[in-house]
Design an enzyme around this catalytic site. Structure first.
Site, PDB file in Angstrom:
ATOM      1  N   LYS A 199       0.958  -1.176  -0.020  1.00  0.00           N
ATOM      2  CA  LYS A 199      -0.016   0.072   0.072  1.00  0.00           C
ATOM      3  C   LYS A 199       1.066   1.325   0.020  1.00  0.00           C
ATOM      4  O   LYS A 199       1.995   1.052   0.532  1.00  0.00           O
ATOM      5  CB  LYS A 199      -0.676   0.047   1.300  1.00  0.00           C
ATOM      6  CG  LYS A 199      -2.059   0.985   1.018  1.00  0.00           C
ATOM      7  CD  LYS A 199      -3.234   0.186   0.734  1.00  0.00           C
ATOM      8  CE  LYS A 199      -4.532   0.790   0.464  1.00  0.00           C
ATOM      9  NZ  LYS A 199      -5.438   0.102  -0.018  1.00  0.00           N
TER      10      LYS A 199
ATOM     11  N   ASP B 173      -6.921   3.975  -4.872  1.00  0.00           N
ATOM     12  CA  ASP B 173      -7.423   4.089  -3.631  1.00  0.00           C
ATOM     13  C   ASP B 173      -8.380   5.280  -3.345  1.00  0.00           C
ATOM     14  O   ASP B 173      -8.407   6.019  -4.251  1.00  0.00           O
ATOM     15  CB  ASP B 173      -6.645   3.537  -2.581  1.00  0.00           C
ATOM     16  CG  ASP B 173      -7.106   3.081  -1.348  1.00  0.00           C
ATOM     17  OD1 ASP B 173      -7.463   1.869  -1.183  1.00  0.00           O
ATOM     18  OD2 ASP B 173      -7.118   3.877  -0.514  1.00  0.00           O
TER      19      ASP B 173
HETATM   20  N1  GLU Z   1      -7.185   0.155  -3.112  1.00  0.00           N
HETATM   21  C1  GLU Z   1      -7.770  -1.020  -3.351  1.00  0.00           C
HETATM   22  C2  GLU Z   1      -7.966  -2.124  -2.399  1.00  0.00           C
HETATM   23  O1  GLU Z   1      -7.918  -1.760  -1.153  1.00  0.00           O
HETATM   24  C3  GLU Z   1      -7.549  -1.799  -4.816  1.00  0.00           C
HETATM   25  C4  GLU Z   1      -5.999  -2.153  -4.635  1.00  0.00           C
HETATM   26  C5  GLU Z   1      -5.470  -2.836  -6.087  1.00  0.00           C
HETATM   27  O2  GLU Z   1      -6.450  -2.862  -7.055  1.00  0.00           O
HETATM   28  O3  GLU Z   1      -4.499  -3.004  -6.249  1.00  0.00           O
HETATM   29  O4  GLU Z   1      -8.001  -3.175  -2.626  1.00  0.00           O
END
Ligand code: GLU
Length: 449
Positions: free
Chosen positions: A126, A166
């Site tokens: 993240k 996100d």
């Molecule tokens: N931010 C989204 C999540 O929390 C998507 C992450 C992604 O697609 O890599 O899963």
């Protein structure tokens, strides 16, 4: 094995005393895995818990960009590469005011187990910045994205780390980030990012995926209760990608989503956010630099409650927080319980404070955890990576049926894991155990590091 769990948690709290969100996320997973550790004493011999709570690495950097007045602006950027045992690090980038490293560690930890639940080869990561896009012009956001990628590009790659969107990062920002990556590397490697526009390799249905997947999961839960989604009133928070997808799919199945919320307050639409015009209005809120949900209330002549959240203030059968972490506190849970309903589905990452979740479970709500319910988003990101690798583009129907299958699998493996370890029908425990076991086995088989 509870002493091993307690000792690991105590050490964690002592070492990083201010990272409370991260501690809560770890505690929530560890509270589920006692019986798993009893059945697998080798996990302790391999110091698995201590290794799991330490990110593989954290990258922290300065981002300097020029605002519309020609002034330099400075933000912080991070990427937490949490766990790469199952595949390249995978997870979103968040651009939000007050974002901290502690929050990103919690989100990266959660992402590791969520991604494992999808069954696709993706590790957990993240990242993001304390930059807030609200109130910024498009040229400012573009310059920020270019400056951010100017550092990040050296740490990512299709086989290394694959960021996505996100909160505060949609396909618009992903486009500017990808453009800069391409400029810096001089390569065409579009599976380095997901959530792209289909014009250059984005998957169809990626924007809808989080919400659609959440509703599929909800339908599995309803089916277990011999219930259906038809006619159900759903209280939704947020107005972004997740909320929009939930509302779009729930409305198409005959449910009545009745609320959305933003930083300015919440909107209550008693007739349901069910027409195309109303659902599209959510996209307009997102595209507008003020990002105010009051716009919706004014346009459709429905009540707006400034500064409030929908929790417990409306009647609903199903509660679906889709905004952000810790948006449901104990006092909100108490109000939800007074207002009624039976189902509580977390869509945003860990929206429920631990006390609040406890109250809802005690009151008999059927609860489902975000790491299972919202996994459809990252699952379709995984499908986007596969499409980019093969150069084939799947139709929306093909993506949809794969997404459906993945969500049903997550539901089934969560139910089975909870039952296998003596927790009965407990989706929180089951999702934690199923995700944990996949990560644990991959780590053990790759030796100590
Ligand atoms: N931010 C989204 C999540 O929390 C998507 C992450 C992604 O697609 O890599 O899963």
């Amino acid at each position: 094995m509870n002493d091993y769990i307690d000792k690991t948690l105590t050490k964690l709290r002592e070492r990083d005393p201010y990272e409370t969100e991260f501690h809560e996320a770890v505690q929530e997973v560890f509270a589920s895995v006692g019986p798993v550790l009893d059945a697998h004493p080798e996990y302790r011999d391999h110091a698995l818990l201590e290794r799991m709570i330490e990110p593989d690495r954290i990258i922290s950097f300065r981002v300097v960009w020029m605002d519309d007045h020609g002034q330099p602006q400075i933000n912080r950027g991070w990427r937490v590469q949490f766990n790469g045992a199952i595949g390249p690090y995978k997870g979103g980038l968040r651009f939000a005011e007050n974002l901290s490293l502690g929050t990103l560690k919690f989100l990266g930890f959660e992402q590791t187990f969520k991604n494992a639940l999808t069954g696709l080869p993706m590790g957990g990561g993240k990242g993001g910045s304390d930059f807030t896009p609200a109130g910024k012009s498009d040229s400012e956001i573009m310059r920020f994205c270019q400056a951010f990628m100017t550092e990040l590009y050296r740490h990512i790659g299709p086989e290394v780390d694959v960021p996505a969107g996100d909160i505060g990062v949609s396909s618009k920002e992903i486009g500017w980030l990808y453009g800069q990556y391409r400029r810096l590397t001089g390569t065409w490697q579009n599976s380095v990012l997901t959530g792209k526009d289909p014009a250059y390799g984005g998957s169809l249905l990626r924007p809808e995926a989080t919400g659609y997947g959440a509703v599929t999961f909800l339908q599995e839960v309803l089916h277990h209760e011999n219930d259906t989604i038809q006619g159900k009133r759903i209280a939704v928070s947020g107005y972004g990608n997740a909320a929009w997808g939930v509302i779009k799919k729930a409305a198409s199945l005959g449910a009545l989503p009745v609320t959305v919320s933003g930083r300015d307050g919440y909107v209550y639409d008693p007739d349901g956010i069910v027409t195309e015009e109303k659902i599209n209005a959510l996209l307009e809120i997102r595209a507008d630099s003020h990002r105010s949900v009051q716009m919706y209330a004014e346009r459709f002549h429905v009540p707006f409650f400034p500064g409030e959240k929908p929790w417990g203030n409306v009647e609903a059968d199903i509660w679906m927080p889709c905004a952000t972490q810790n948006e449901v506190r104990a006092e909100d849970a108490a109000k939800i319980i007074r207002a009624g309903g039976k189902y509580y589905m977390e869509v945003s990452n860990m929206p429920t404070e631990p006390d609040a979740l406890h109250l809802l479970k005690e009151a008999g709500y059927i609860c489902a955890p975000s790491k299972a319910v919202n996994a459809g988003g990252v699952a379709v990101s995984g499908l986007e990576m596969s499409q980019n690798r093969t150069g084939l583009m799947w139709t929306a129907n093909e993506v949809n049926s794969r997404l459906d299958g993945i969500m049903k699998n997550i539901y089934r493996s969560s139910v089975e894991a909870a039952e296998a370890y003596g927790f009965g029908y407990d989706l929180n425990k089951g999702a934690n155990i199923a995700g944990f076991q996949r990560v644990a086995d991959a780590m053990i088989k790759q030796g100590w590091f």
